[in-house]
Design a protein around this motif. Sequence first.
Motif, PDB file in Angstrom:
ATOM      1  N   GLU A  71      -2.247  21.487  -4.497  1.00  0.00           N
ATOM      2  CA  GLU A  71      -3.595  22.032  -4.367  1.00  0.00           C
ATOM      3  C   GLU A  71      -3.586  23.562  -4.364  1.00  0.00           C
ATOM      4  OE1 GLU A  71      -6.665  20.223  -4.231  1.00  0.00           O
ATOM      5  OE2 GLU A  71      -5.144  18.935  -5.146  1.00  0.00           O
ATOM      6  N   GLY A  72      -2.568  24.150  -3.733  1.00  0.00           N
ATOM      7  CA  GLY A  72      -2.473  25.606  -3.707  1.00  0.00           C
ATOM      8  C   GLY A  72      -2.286  26.182  -5.099  1.00  0.00           C
ATOM      9  N   TYR A 120       0.826  -1.197   0.000  1.00  0.00           N
ATOM     10  CA  TYR A 120       0.000   0.000   0.000  1.00  0.00           C
ATOM     11  C   TYR A 120       0.873   1.264   0.000  1.00  0.00           C
ATOM     12  CZ  TYR A 120      -3.888  -3.095   1.140  1.00  0.00           C
ATOM     13  OH  TYR A 120      -4.832  -4.081   1.106  1.00  0.00           O
ATOM     14  N   ARG A 121       0.342   2.331  -0.645  1.00  0.00           N
ATOM     15  CA  ARG A 121       1.058   3.610  -0.667  1.00  0.00           C
ATOM     16  C   ARG A 121       1.193   4.156   0.759  1.00  0.00           C
ATOM     17  NH1 ARG A 121      -2.344   3.388  -5.052  1.00  0.00           N
ATOM     18  NH2 ARG A 121      -1.483   3.990  -7.086  1.00  0.00           N
ATOM     19  N   GLU A 122       2.400   4.660   1.038  1.00  0.00           N
ATOM     20  CA  GLU A 122       2.631   5.250   2.350  1.00  0.00           C
ATOM     21  C   GLU A 122       3.291   6.628   2.152  1.00  0.00           C
ATOM     22  OE1 GLU A 122       3.940   3.672   6.694  1.00  0.00           O
ATOM     23  OE2 GLU A 122       5.210   3.080   5.013  1.00  0.00           O
ATOM     24  N   TYR A 123       2.598   7.670   2.608  1.00  0.00           N
ATOM     25  CA  TYR A 123       3.028   9.056   2.376  1.00  0.00           C
ATOM     26  C   TYR A 123       3.789   9.583   3.584  1.00  0.00           C
ATOM     27  CZ  TYR A 123      -0.188   9.146  -1.620  1.00  0.00           C
ATOM     28  OH  TYR A 123      -0.826   8.908  -2.811  1.00  0.00           O
ATOM     29  N   SER A 124       4.890  10.262   3.300  1.00  0.00           N
ATOM     30  CA  SER A 124       5.660  10.913   4.354  1.00  0.00           C
ATOM     31  C   SER A 124       5.103  12.320   4.591  1.00  0.00           C
ATOM     32  CB  SER A 124       7.130  11.008   3.940  1.00  0.00           C
ATOM     33  OG  SER A 124       7.268  11.915   2.837  1.00  0.00           O
ATOM     34  N   ALA A 125       5.611  12.972   5.636  1.00  0.00           N
ATOM     35  CA  ALA A 125       5.190  14.360   5.913  1.00  0.00           C
ATOM     36  C   ALA A 125       5.548  15.268   4.741  1.00  0.00           C
ATOM     37  CB  ALA A 125       5.843  14.850   7.202  1.00  0.00           C
ATOM     38  N   GLU A 126       6.695  15.006   4.091  1.00  0.00           N
ATOM     39  CA  GLU A 126       7.086  15.823   2.934  1.00  0.00           C
ATOM     40  C   GLU A 126       6.140  15.586   1.756  1.00  0.00           C
ATOM     41  OE1 GLU A 126       8.884  18.619   0.767  1.00  0.00           O
ATOM     42  OE2 GLU A 126       9.303  18.156   2.885  1.00  0.00           O
ATOM     43  N   ASP A 127       5.686  14.338   1.591  1.00  0.00           N
ATOM     44  CA  ASP A 127       4.710  14.047   0.529  1.00  0.00           C
ATOM     45  C   ASP A 127       3.423  14.826   0.752  1.00  0.00           C
ATOM     46  OD1 ASP A 127       6.518  12.234  -0.542  1.00  0.00           O
ATOM     47  OD2 ASP A 127       5.630  10.517   0.504  1.00  0.00           O
ATOM     48  N   VAL A 128       2.969  14.886   2.005  1.00  0.00           N
ATOM     49  CA  VAL A 128       1.727  15.594   2.320  1.00  0.00           C
ATOM     50  C   VAL A 128       1.896  17.088   2.052  1.00  0.00           C
ATOM     51  CG1 VAL A 128       0.110  16.203   4.164  1.00  0.00           C
ATOM     52  CG2 VAL A 128       1.004  13.857   3.996  1.00  0.00           C
ATOM     53  N   ARG A 129       3.085  17.645   2.406  1.00  0.00           N
ATOM     54  CA  ARG A 129       3.331  19.054   2.119  1.00  0.00           C
ATOM     55  C   ARG A 129       3.265  19.310   0.615  1.00  0.00           C
ATOM     56  NH1 ARG A 129       6.892  18.866   6.559  1.00  0.00           N
ATOM     57  NH2 ARG A 129       8.640  18.196   5.253  1.00  0.00           N
ATOM     58  N   ARG A 130       3.799  18.373  -0.172  1.00  0.00           N
ATOM     59  CA  ARG A 130       3.760  18.547  -1.630  1.00  0.00           C
ATOM     60  C   ARG A 130       2.318  18.505  -2.148  1.00  0.00           C
ATOM     61  NH1 ARG A 130       7.486  18.122  -5.951  1.00  0.00           N
ATOM     62  NH2 ARG A 130       6.524  17.417  -7.896  1.00  0.00           N
ATOM     63  N   ILE A 131       1.497  17.650  -1.552  1.00  0.00           N
ATOM     64  CA  ILE A 131       0.077  17.607  -1.939  1.00  0.00           C
ATOM     65  C   ILE A 131      -0.556  18.983  -1.738  1.00  0.00           C
ATOM     66  CG2 ILE A 131      -2.186  16.679  -1.298  1.00  0.00           C
ATOM     67  CD1 ILE A 131      -0.708  14.032  -0.630  1.00  0.00           C
ATOM     68  N   PHE A 132      -0.270  19.617  -0.604  1.00  0.00           N
ATOM     69  CA  PHE A 132      -0.835  20.937  -0.336  1.00  0.00           C
ATOM     70  C   PHE A 132      -0.266  21.977  -1.301  1.00  0.00           C
ATOM     71  CE2 PHE A 132      -1.840  19.145   3.944  1.00  0.00           C
ATOM     72  CZ  PHE A 132      -3.214  19.389   3.906  1.00  0.00           C
ATOM     73  N   HIS A 133       0.998  21.817  -1.690  1.00  0.00           N
ATOM     74  CA  HIS A 133       1.564  22.717  -2.691  1.00  0.00           C
ATOM     75  C   HIS A 133       0.822  22.576  -4.027  1.00  0.00           C
ATOM     76  CE1 HIS A 133       5.674  22.794  -0.448  1.00  0.00           C
ATOM     77  NE2 HIS A 133       4.773  23.570   0.116  1.00  0.00           N
ATOM     78  N   LEU A 163      -3.821  26.958 -12.322  1.00  0.00           N
ATOM     79  CA  LEU A 163      -2.816  26.241 -13.097  1.00  0.00           C
ATOM     80  C   LEU A 163      -3.318  24.843 -13.440  1.00  0.00           C
ATOM     81  CD1 LEU A 163      -1.049  28.508 -11.690  1.00  0.00           C
ATOM     82  CD2 LEU A 163       0.852  26.861 -11.812  1.00  0.00           C
ATOM     83  N   SER A 164      -2.966  24.403 -14.620  1.00  0.00           N
ATOM     84  CA  SER A 164      -3.252  23.024 -14.997  1.00  0.00           C
ATOM     85  C   SER A 164      -2.291  22.105 -14.264  1.00  0.00           C
ATOM     86  CB  SER A 164      -3.095  22.845 -16.504  1.00  0.00           C
ATOM     87  OG  SER A 164      -1.733  22.980 -16.869  1.00  0.00           O
ATOM     88  N   LEU A 165      -2.585  20.803 -14.229  1.00  0.00           N
ATOM     89  CA  LEU A 165      -1.690  19.860 -13.559  1.00  0.00           C
ATOM     90  C   LEU A 165      -0.313  19.836 -14.223  1.00  0.00           C
ATOM     91  CD1 LEU A 165      -4.110  16.885 -12.800  1.00  0.00           C
ATOM     92  CD2 LEU A 165      -3.238  18.618 -11.223  1.00  0.00           C
TER      93      LEU A 165
END
Length: 345
Positions: free
Chosen positions: A51-52, A36-49, A58-60
Amino acid sequence: MLIGDVARHSGVSTRMLRHYDALGLVRPTGRTVGGYREYSAEDVRRIFHVEGLRSLGLSLKQVGRALEDPAFTPSGLVGDLIKWTEDRLERDRELLDRLRAIDASAPTGWQDVLHVVDLMQGLTSPSAARRQQAVLARPDGAPVPADVLAGAALAEADPNVAGALRWALARSGGDGLATLAAGTHSDDVDVRRRAVLTIAEMAEAPGATAVLADALGDPDATVRRHAALALGGRGVTAAVPTLVGMVVEGCNDVEAAEVLGTLSQNPGAADAIMTALADELAAHTADSAVRIRLTQALVELSGTKAREVLRGLAHDEDRAVALVASAFIGVLDERSSEDPGEEGS
């Protein structure tokens, strides 16, 4: 943190997180024993980046470049996004205006909606003939979106189309007056002129006289003159100074004199008009053209006072003024002999 936990904490769906992974935008740095995928704290910060940046439009693909390519600077892209957003807002405003116009016309069926849409499309045509036809060819019984017509009247530069719009609004029962009244306060003097001209033809519209009276204080002389002619025709004595000024200046002086003649039939206005004309005659002793126009205006007035002033002008030191006054007295005397009751009017 597993994908389900990330989705709950970030508000990004598991489906979108998988999509980010497939695109290489946010790839979880770890996997559990079960795969299963396991996200680090840095991965979560990138997700918020991600989304921001998406929230800015901006397009993906653009988000990916912004996060990975140091040469991908925001300056040009943000400017493009601003322009794109402004264009989208303008389209949305136009759509909102169209929807409001349709709603205001109280359509009873889709055929009524189509009539309003056809009118709005016709009014935006680059062809003046097409715009005029859109106004005049409205089917009998079709709803009248007066605010649409009023907005078009404020923007219309072609005199034939503008005349058709004024004609249609004059038959709207006063609808559209609020839009036109707002136009009298525009920074664009042409818009103010069109607004007053259109309101002038809406004789039965409640509140039209008050709007025109306010326009007498407009900084533009043409706006004031349009308002004065309309108000004078409605018997409003506040228009007298502007009308007399039009005679003095020679701007639509014949029309202004005729309106003053109509106003002079009101005893309450006759004295004010006579006083104003006499004052101008006294103030322009050396200007023959002005004195002749004032003499011509006196002929339009009712009552004996105007005739007395004319008889005095028949002996004016200015020969041209004296000749004009004498000629008019002869016309008035002939008219009185045909209608004995006129002399005492």
